[in-house]
Motif scaffolding. Structure first.
Motif, PDB file in Angstrom:
ATOM      1  N   VAL A  92       0.842  -1.194   0.000  1.00 47.43           N
ATOM      2  CA  VAL A  92       0.000   0.000   0.000  1.00 47.43           C
ATOM      3  C   VAL A  92       0.874   1.240   0.000  1.00 47.43           C
ATOM      4  N   GLN A  93       0.542   2.170  -0.870  1.00 43.75           N
ATOM      5  CA  GLN A  93       1.270   3.436  -0.913  1.00 43.75           C
ATOM      6  C   GLN A  93       0.516   4.489  -0.114  1.00 43.75           C
ATOM      7  N   GLY A  94       1.253   5.321   0.583  1.00 44.73           N
ATOM      8  CA  GLY A  94       0.634   6.370   1.376  1.00 44.73           C
ATOM      9  C   GLY A  94       1.196   7.735   1.049  1.00 44.73           C
ATOM     10  N   ILE A  95       0.916   8.656   1.938  1.00 47.11           N
ATOM     11  CA  ILE A  95       1.412  10.007   1.747  1.00 47.11           C
ATOM     12  C   ILE A  95       2.840  10.120   2.245  1.00 47.11           C
ATOM     13  N   LYS A  96       3.516  11.189   1.867  1.00 42.19           N
ATOM     14  CA  LYS A  96       4.855  11.524   2.333  1.00 42.19           C
ATOM     15  C   LYS A  96       5.891  10.452   1.975  1.00 42.19           C
ATOM     16  N   GLY A  97       5.637   9.665   0.948  1.00 42.17           N
ATOM     17  CA  GLY A  97       6.602   8.669   0.499  1.00 42.17           C
ATOM     18  C   GLY A  97       6.611   7.373   1.284  1.00 42.17           C
ATOM     19  N   PHE A  98       5.645   7.178   2.168  1.00 48.30           N
ATOM     20  CA  PHE A  98       5.572   5.955   2.958  1.00 48.30           C
ATOM     21  C   PHE A  98       4.817   4.852   2.203  1.00 48.30           C
ATOM     22  N   GLU A  99       5.168   3.619   2.534  1.00 54.33           N
ATOM     23  CA  GLU A  99       4.443   2.456   2.043  1.00 54.33           C
ATOM     24  C   GLU A  99       4.392   1.412   3.152  1.00 54.33           C
ATOM     25  N   ALA A 100       3.464   0.492   3.037  1.00 54.77           N
ATOM     26  CA  ALA A 100       3.366  -0.581   4.021  1.00 54.77           C
ATOM     27  C   ALA A 100       2.987  -1.859   3.296  1.00 54.77           C
ATOM     28  N   GLU A 101       3.461  -2.962   3.825  1.00 55.97           N
ATOM     29  CA  GLU A 101       3.172  -4.257   3.215  1.00 55.97           C
ATOM     30  C   GLU A 101       2.428  -5.142   4.186  1.00 55.97           C
ATOM     31  N   PHE A 102       1.291  -5.642   3.762  1.00 53.16           N
ATOM     32  CA  PHE A 102       0.498  -6.572   4.555  1.00 53.16           C
ATOM     33  C   PHE A 102       0.964  -7.994   4.267  1.00 53.16           C
ATOM     34  N   LYS A 103       1.335  -8.706   5.335  1.00 53.96           N
ATOM     35  CA  LYS A 103       1.733 -10.105   5.195  1.00 53.96           C
ATOM     36  C   LYS A 103       0.828 -10.945   6.085  1.00 53.96           C
ATOM     37  N   ARG A 104      -0.109 -11.618   5.443  1.00 53.36           N
ATOM     38  CA  ARG A 104      -1.101 -12.393   6.181  1.00 53.36           C
ATOM     39  C   ARG A 104      -0.438 -13.502   7.012  1.00 53.36           C
ATOM     40  N   SER A 105       0.552 -14.161   6.436  1.00 62.48           N
ATOM     41  CA  SER A 105       1.184 -15.298   7.119  1.00 62.48           C
ATOM     42  C   SER A 105       1.904 -14.882   8.394  1.00 62.48           C
ATOM     43  N   GLN A 106       2.329 -13.631   8.433  1.00 67.43           N
ATOM     44  CA  GLN A 106       3.050 -13.129   9.605  1.00 67.43           C
ATOM     45  C   GLN A 106       2.194 -12.212  10.470  1.00 67.43           C
ATOM     46  N   SER A 107       0.946 -11.983  10.063  1.00 67.25           N
ATOM     47  CA  SER A 107       0.063 -11.035  10.774  1.00 67.25           C
ATOM     48  C   SER A 107       0.787  -9.717  11.000  1.00 67.25           C
ATOM     49  N   SER A 108       1.403  -9.226   9.929  1.00 64.73           N
ATOM     50  CA  SER A 108       2.184  -7.998  10.065  1.00 64.73           C
ATOM     51  C   SER A 108       1.759  -6.957   9.036  1.00 64.73           C
ATOM     52  N   PHE A 109       2.060  -5.735   9.369  1.00 66.07           N
ATOM     53  CA  PHE A 109       1.752  -4.596   8.484  1.00 66.07           C
ATOM     54  C   PHE A 109       2.832  -3.562   8.743  1.00 66.07           C
ATOM     55  N   ASN A 110       4.035  -3.805   8.235  1.00 68.49           N
ATOM     56  CA  ASN A 110       5.185  -2.949   8.510  1.00 68.49           C
ATOM     57  C   ASN A 110       5.228  -1.738   7.601  1.00 68.49           C
ATOM     58  N   LEU A 111       5.621  -0.645   8.176  1.00 66.34           N
ATOM     59  CA  LEU A 111       5.707   0.638   7.474  1.00 66.34           C
ATOM     60  C   LEU A 111       7.134   0.869   7.017  1.00 66.34           C
ATOM     61  N   ARG A 112       7.296   1.352   5.793  1.00 69.73           N
ATOM     62  CA  ARG A 112       8.636   1.556   5.245  1.00 69.73           C
ATOM     63  C   ARG A 112       8.732   2.897   4.529  1.00 69.73           C
ATOM     64  N   LYS A 113       9.984   3.387   4.507  1.00 73.80           N
ATOM     65  CA  LYS A 113      10.277   4.562   3.700  1.00 73.80           C
ATOM     66  C   LYS A 113      11.722   4.422   3.235  1.00 73.80           C
ATOM     67  N   PRO A 114      12.002   4.601   1.961  1.00 66.35           N
ATOM     68  CA  PRO A 114      13.350   4.349   1.459  1.00 66.35           C
ATOM     69  C   PRO A 114      14.388   5.357   1.923  1.00 66.35           C
ATOM     70  N   SER A 115      13.980   6.600   2.157  1.00 66.74           N
ATOM     71  CA  SER A 115      14.939   7.627   2.545  1.00 66.74           C
ATOM     72  C   SER A 115      14.254   8.597   3.501  1.00 66.74           C
ATOM     73  N   VAL A 116      14.711   8.587   4.735  1.00 66.76           N
ATOM     74  CA  VAL A 116      14.051   9.372   5.784  1.00 66.76           C
ATOM     75  C   VAL A 116      14.538  10.817   5.769  1.00 66.76           C
ATOM     76  N   HIS A 117      13.612  11.733   5.997  1.00 68.15           N
ATOM     77  CA  HIS A 117      13.914  13.168   6.092  1.00 68.15           C
ATOM     78  C   HIS A 117      13.754  13.596   7.538  1.00 68.15           C
ATOM     79  N   TRP A 118      14.457  14.669   7.914  1.00 71.90           N
ATOM     80  CA  TRP A 118      14.390  15.126   9.307  1.00 71.90           C
ATOM     81  C   TRP A 118      12.947  15.428   9.728  1.00 71.90           C
ATOM     82  N   SER A 119      12.130  15.854   8.758  1.00 68.93           N
ATOM     83  CA  SER A 119      10.745  16.184   9.082  1.00 68.93           C
ATOM     84  C   SER A 119       9.887  14.951   9.379  1.00 68.93           C
ATOM     85  N   ASP A 120      10.439  13.757   9.168  1.00 70.30           N
ATOM     86  CA  ASP A 120       9.691  12.536   9.487  1.00 70.30           C
ATOM     87  C   ASP A 120       9.742  12.193  10.967  1.00 70.30           C
TER      88      ASP A 120
END
Lengths: 114, 115
Positions: free
Chosen positions: A57-85
């Motif tokens: 799933v793509q979100g605002i501010k360059g964030f994305e998250a991946e749903f993994k049913r087998s792991q019951s997880s929904f981790n948030l990711r960003k490739p390059s973090v900015h100080w404003s994050d």
């Protein structure tokens, strides 16, 4: 009862580095999944949400998250973090049936170093 | 379109005093919620409402009362404030159950200090 676990209370990342915030949920069926961000002294802002379909799933501010049913997880990711994050990030779940009440994790505070 | 607004932004109470927090939304949402946020605890649901004239208890309802006399307003009352109610209170709203867009929209928060 449904629950949400964010195992990291604090995370420090260098500016420009990649980021992954972890979220695991415990629920009988796949719930709706959300990530919110809260800047200091502010209310919560929705970053992204998963209802169905594509598990990345793509979100605002360059964030994305991946749903993994087998792991019951929904981790948030960003490739390059900015100080404003730098902020506190909350994962939340809501049941697909019944009333739409959110259950929040306890949050992960992101610190960004120069 | 102001979204979700909260009044007041900040308040100091003495133990035993009463007060009412007001939440208003202009998005014609059916659902409204009150949360409290405490350090290390995340957000916990106090009460919620699934429509005008209805209220229901959430995870931490003790010491609070709510009313939803108008669809756009959701009031949170503290009849006799206690220091344990020192917190930041957030109101939120969402569309009615069954719609795909179940996102909750949050207000800016009310900081309450009970001495």
């Amino acid at each position: 009862a449904q629950s949400v676990t964010q195992p990291d209370i604090h995370i420090t990342v260098s500016e420009g580095a990649s980021l992954e915030l972890r979220c695991n949920y415990s629920y009988g069926a796949t719930p709706y999944l959300f990530w919110y961000v809260q800047s200091p002294g502010q209310g919560l802002q929705l970053l992204l949400k998963y209802f169905s379909g594509d598990t990345l799933v793509q979100g605002i501010k360059g964030f994305e998250a991946e749903f993994k049913r087998s792991q019951s997880s929904f981790n948030l990711r960003k490739p390059s973090v900015h100080w404003s994050d730098a902020a506190e990030y909350f994962c939340a779940v809501a049941p697909r049936e019944g009333y739409s009440t959110l259950t929040f994790g306890k949050g992960t505070m992101l610190l960004v170093s120069p | 379109n102001a979204g979700v607004t909260q009044t007041p932004k900040f308040r100091v109470l003495k133990t035993g005093q009463s007060m009412t927090l007001l939440c208003a939304q202009d998005m014609n949402h059916e659902y409204m919620y009150w949360y409290r946020q405490d350090p290390g605890m995340g957000l916990r649901l106090i009460h919620y409402s699934v429509g005008e004239g209805t209220t229901a208890k959430g995870e931490v309802p003790d010491g609070y009362n709510v009313s939803r006399l108008k669809k756009q307003n959701f009031l949170l009352g503290l009849e006799s404030a206690a220091p344990s109610q020192t917190s930041v209170y957030f109101c939120a709203s969402s569309y009615s159950f069954g719609r795909r867009d179940e996102t909750q929209y949050f207000g800016p928060g009310t900081r309450l200090l009970v001495l």
